[in-house]
Design a protein around this motif. Sequence first.
Motif, PDB file in Angstrom:
ATOM      1  N   ARG A  51      -1.574   7.722   0.017  1.00 32.48           N
ATOM      2  CA  ARG A  51      -1.840   8.799   0.977  1.00 32.48           C
ATOM      3  C   ARG A  51      -3.170   9.453   0.672  1.00 32.48           C
ATOM      4  O   ARG A  51      -3.503   9.718  -0.474  1.00 32.48           O
ATOM      5  N   LEU A 105     -11.350  11.988  12.510  1.00 31.79           N
ATOM      6  CA  LEU A 105     -10.389  11.481  11.520  1.00 31.79           C
ATOM      7  C   LEU A 105     -10.716  10.041  11.128  1.00 31.79           C
ATOM      8  O   LEU A 105     -10.530   9.643   9.979  1.00 31.79           O
ATOM      9  N   LEU A 106     -11.206   9.258  12.077  1.00 33.51           N
ATOM     10  CA  LEU A 106     -11.590   7.875  11.778  1.00 33.51           C
ATOM     11  C   LEU A 106     -12.765   7.845  10.800  1.00 33.51           C
ATOM     12  O   LEU A 106     -12.777   7.041   9.859  1.00 33.51           O
ATOM     13  N   ALA A 109      -3.928  10.144   5.972  1.00 29.86           N
ATOM     14  CA  ALA A 109      -4.081   8.710   6.169  1.00 29.86           C
ATOM     15  C   ALA A 109      -3.151   8.017   5.181  1.00 29.86           C
ATOM     16  O   ALA A 109      -3.119   8.360   4.001  1.00 29.86           O
ATOM     17  N   ILE A 139      -2.995  10.253  17.240  1.00 36.10           N
ATOM     18  CA  ILE A 139      -2.193   9.887  16.078  1.00 36.10           C
ATOM     19  C   ILE A 139      -0.812  10.504  16.293  1.00 36.10           C
ATOM     20  O   ILE A 139      -0.687  11.525  16.984  1.00 36.10           O
ATOM     21  N   LEU A 187      -6.718  14.258   4.709  1.00 35.39           N
ATOM     22  CA  LEU A 187      -7.983  14.380   5.426  1.00 35.39           C
ATOM     23  C   LEU A 187      -8.288  15.855   5.691  1.00 35.39           C
ATOM     24  O   LEU A 187      -7.387  16.695   5.681  1.00 35.39           O
ATOM     25  N   LEU A 208       0.087  11.671  10.974  1.00 35.95           N
ATOM     26  CA  LEU A 208      -0.230  10.545  10.105  1.00 35.95           C
ATOM     27  C   LEU A 208      -1.148   9.575  10.814  1.00 35.95           C
ATOM     28  O   LEU A 208      -0.908   9.209  11.965  1.00 35.95           O
ATOM     29  N   LEU A 209      -2.184   9.160  10.109  1.00 36.72           N
ATOM     30  CA  LEU A 209      -3.069   8.106  10.572  1.00 36.72           C
ATOM     31  C   LEU A 209      -2.744   6.883   9.719  1.00 36.72           C
ATOM     32  O   LEU A 209      -3.242   6.737   8.606  1.00 36.72           O
ATOM     33  N   HIS A 224      -2.903   3.153   8.559  1.00 37.95           N
ATOM     34  CA  HIS A 224      -3.964   2.152   8.607  1.00 37.95           C
ATOM     35  C   HIS A 224      -3.582   0.929   7.792  1.00 37.95           C
ATOM     36  O   HIS A 224      -2.758   0.999   6.882  1.00 37.95           O
ATOM     37  N   VAL A 249      -5.921   0.931  12.843  1.00 35.27           N
ATOM     38  CA  VAL A 249      -5.154   2.171  12.795  1.00 35.27           C
ATOM     39  C   VAL A 249      -4.087   2.145  13.882  1.00 35.27           C
ATOM     40  O   VAL A 249      -4.256   1.500  14.919  1.00 35.27           O
ATOM     41  N   ARG A 273      -1.856   4.116   3.968  1.00 32.77           N
ATOM     42  CA  ARG A 273      -2.016   2.662   4.047  1.00 32.77           C
ATOM     43  C   ARG A 273      -0.630   2.033   4.144  1.00 32.77           C
ATOM     44  O   ARG A 273       0.252   2.337   3.348  1.00 32.77           O
ATOM     45  N   LEU A 295     -11.522   8.710   7.395  1.00 29.82           N
ATOM     46  CA  LEU A 295     -10.790   7.592   6.820  1.00 29.82           C
ATOM     47  C   LEU A 295     -11.757   6.578   6.218  1.00 29.82           C
ATOM     48  O   LEU A 295     -11.598   6.153   5.071  1.00 29.82           O
TER      49      LEU A 295
END
Length: 185
Positions: free
Chosen positions: A96, A168-169, A114, A64, A99, A32-33, A35, A44, A116, A172
């Motif tokens: 969710r 991954l960033l 990802a 992560i 990615l 999980l990322l 953020h 993040v 939130r 996102l």
Amino acid sequence: MVFPSSHNPVARHTVVSRSGYGRAVPTLSAGLLLHRDTGGVLEVLIGHPGGPFWSRKDEGAWSIPKGEYVEGEDPWTVAQREFTEEVGKPPPAGSRIGLVPVRQPSGKLITAFAVRGDLDLTGAHSNTFTLEWPRGSGTLREFPEIDRLGWFDLQTARVKLLKGQRPLLDQLVTALEAAAPPETR
């Protein structure tokens, strides 16, 4: 047929075809990322791996929260489980984004989601692993899988994250920009 590799039975398996020749199957990992937006700054949550190998490394060492799974397991379920194990708290409920999986230099394939949400890191603690340390001493010690957690803006996270996880960033940011109302783009 699948046989564990002799050099590292956890990391890879060899699939033997009918012809008798094998091919390595990559290790699968899900994570999980997490953020959040703090005053217009996207942050993040990433963790620093525990243990003696990583103790003096910072830049390019963070990850992560994630963990391995086997084919047939649901990556989303695994990502939530591993987050809870490595952070010591369940992931917050939030929107969710799936990615695109990223392949690490080691060959490991990471499926990341990802999410939130905000998470207070007070009381966070990781599960542990056992390692002979110092190497060859016969002494087994326990180390946390993640010894530090932190919220970082994208520029800082890009420096701290393992090179193979940096895409991954970018994913996102692209996904968040695509989901933003036209007047905010």
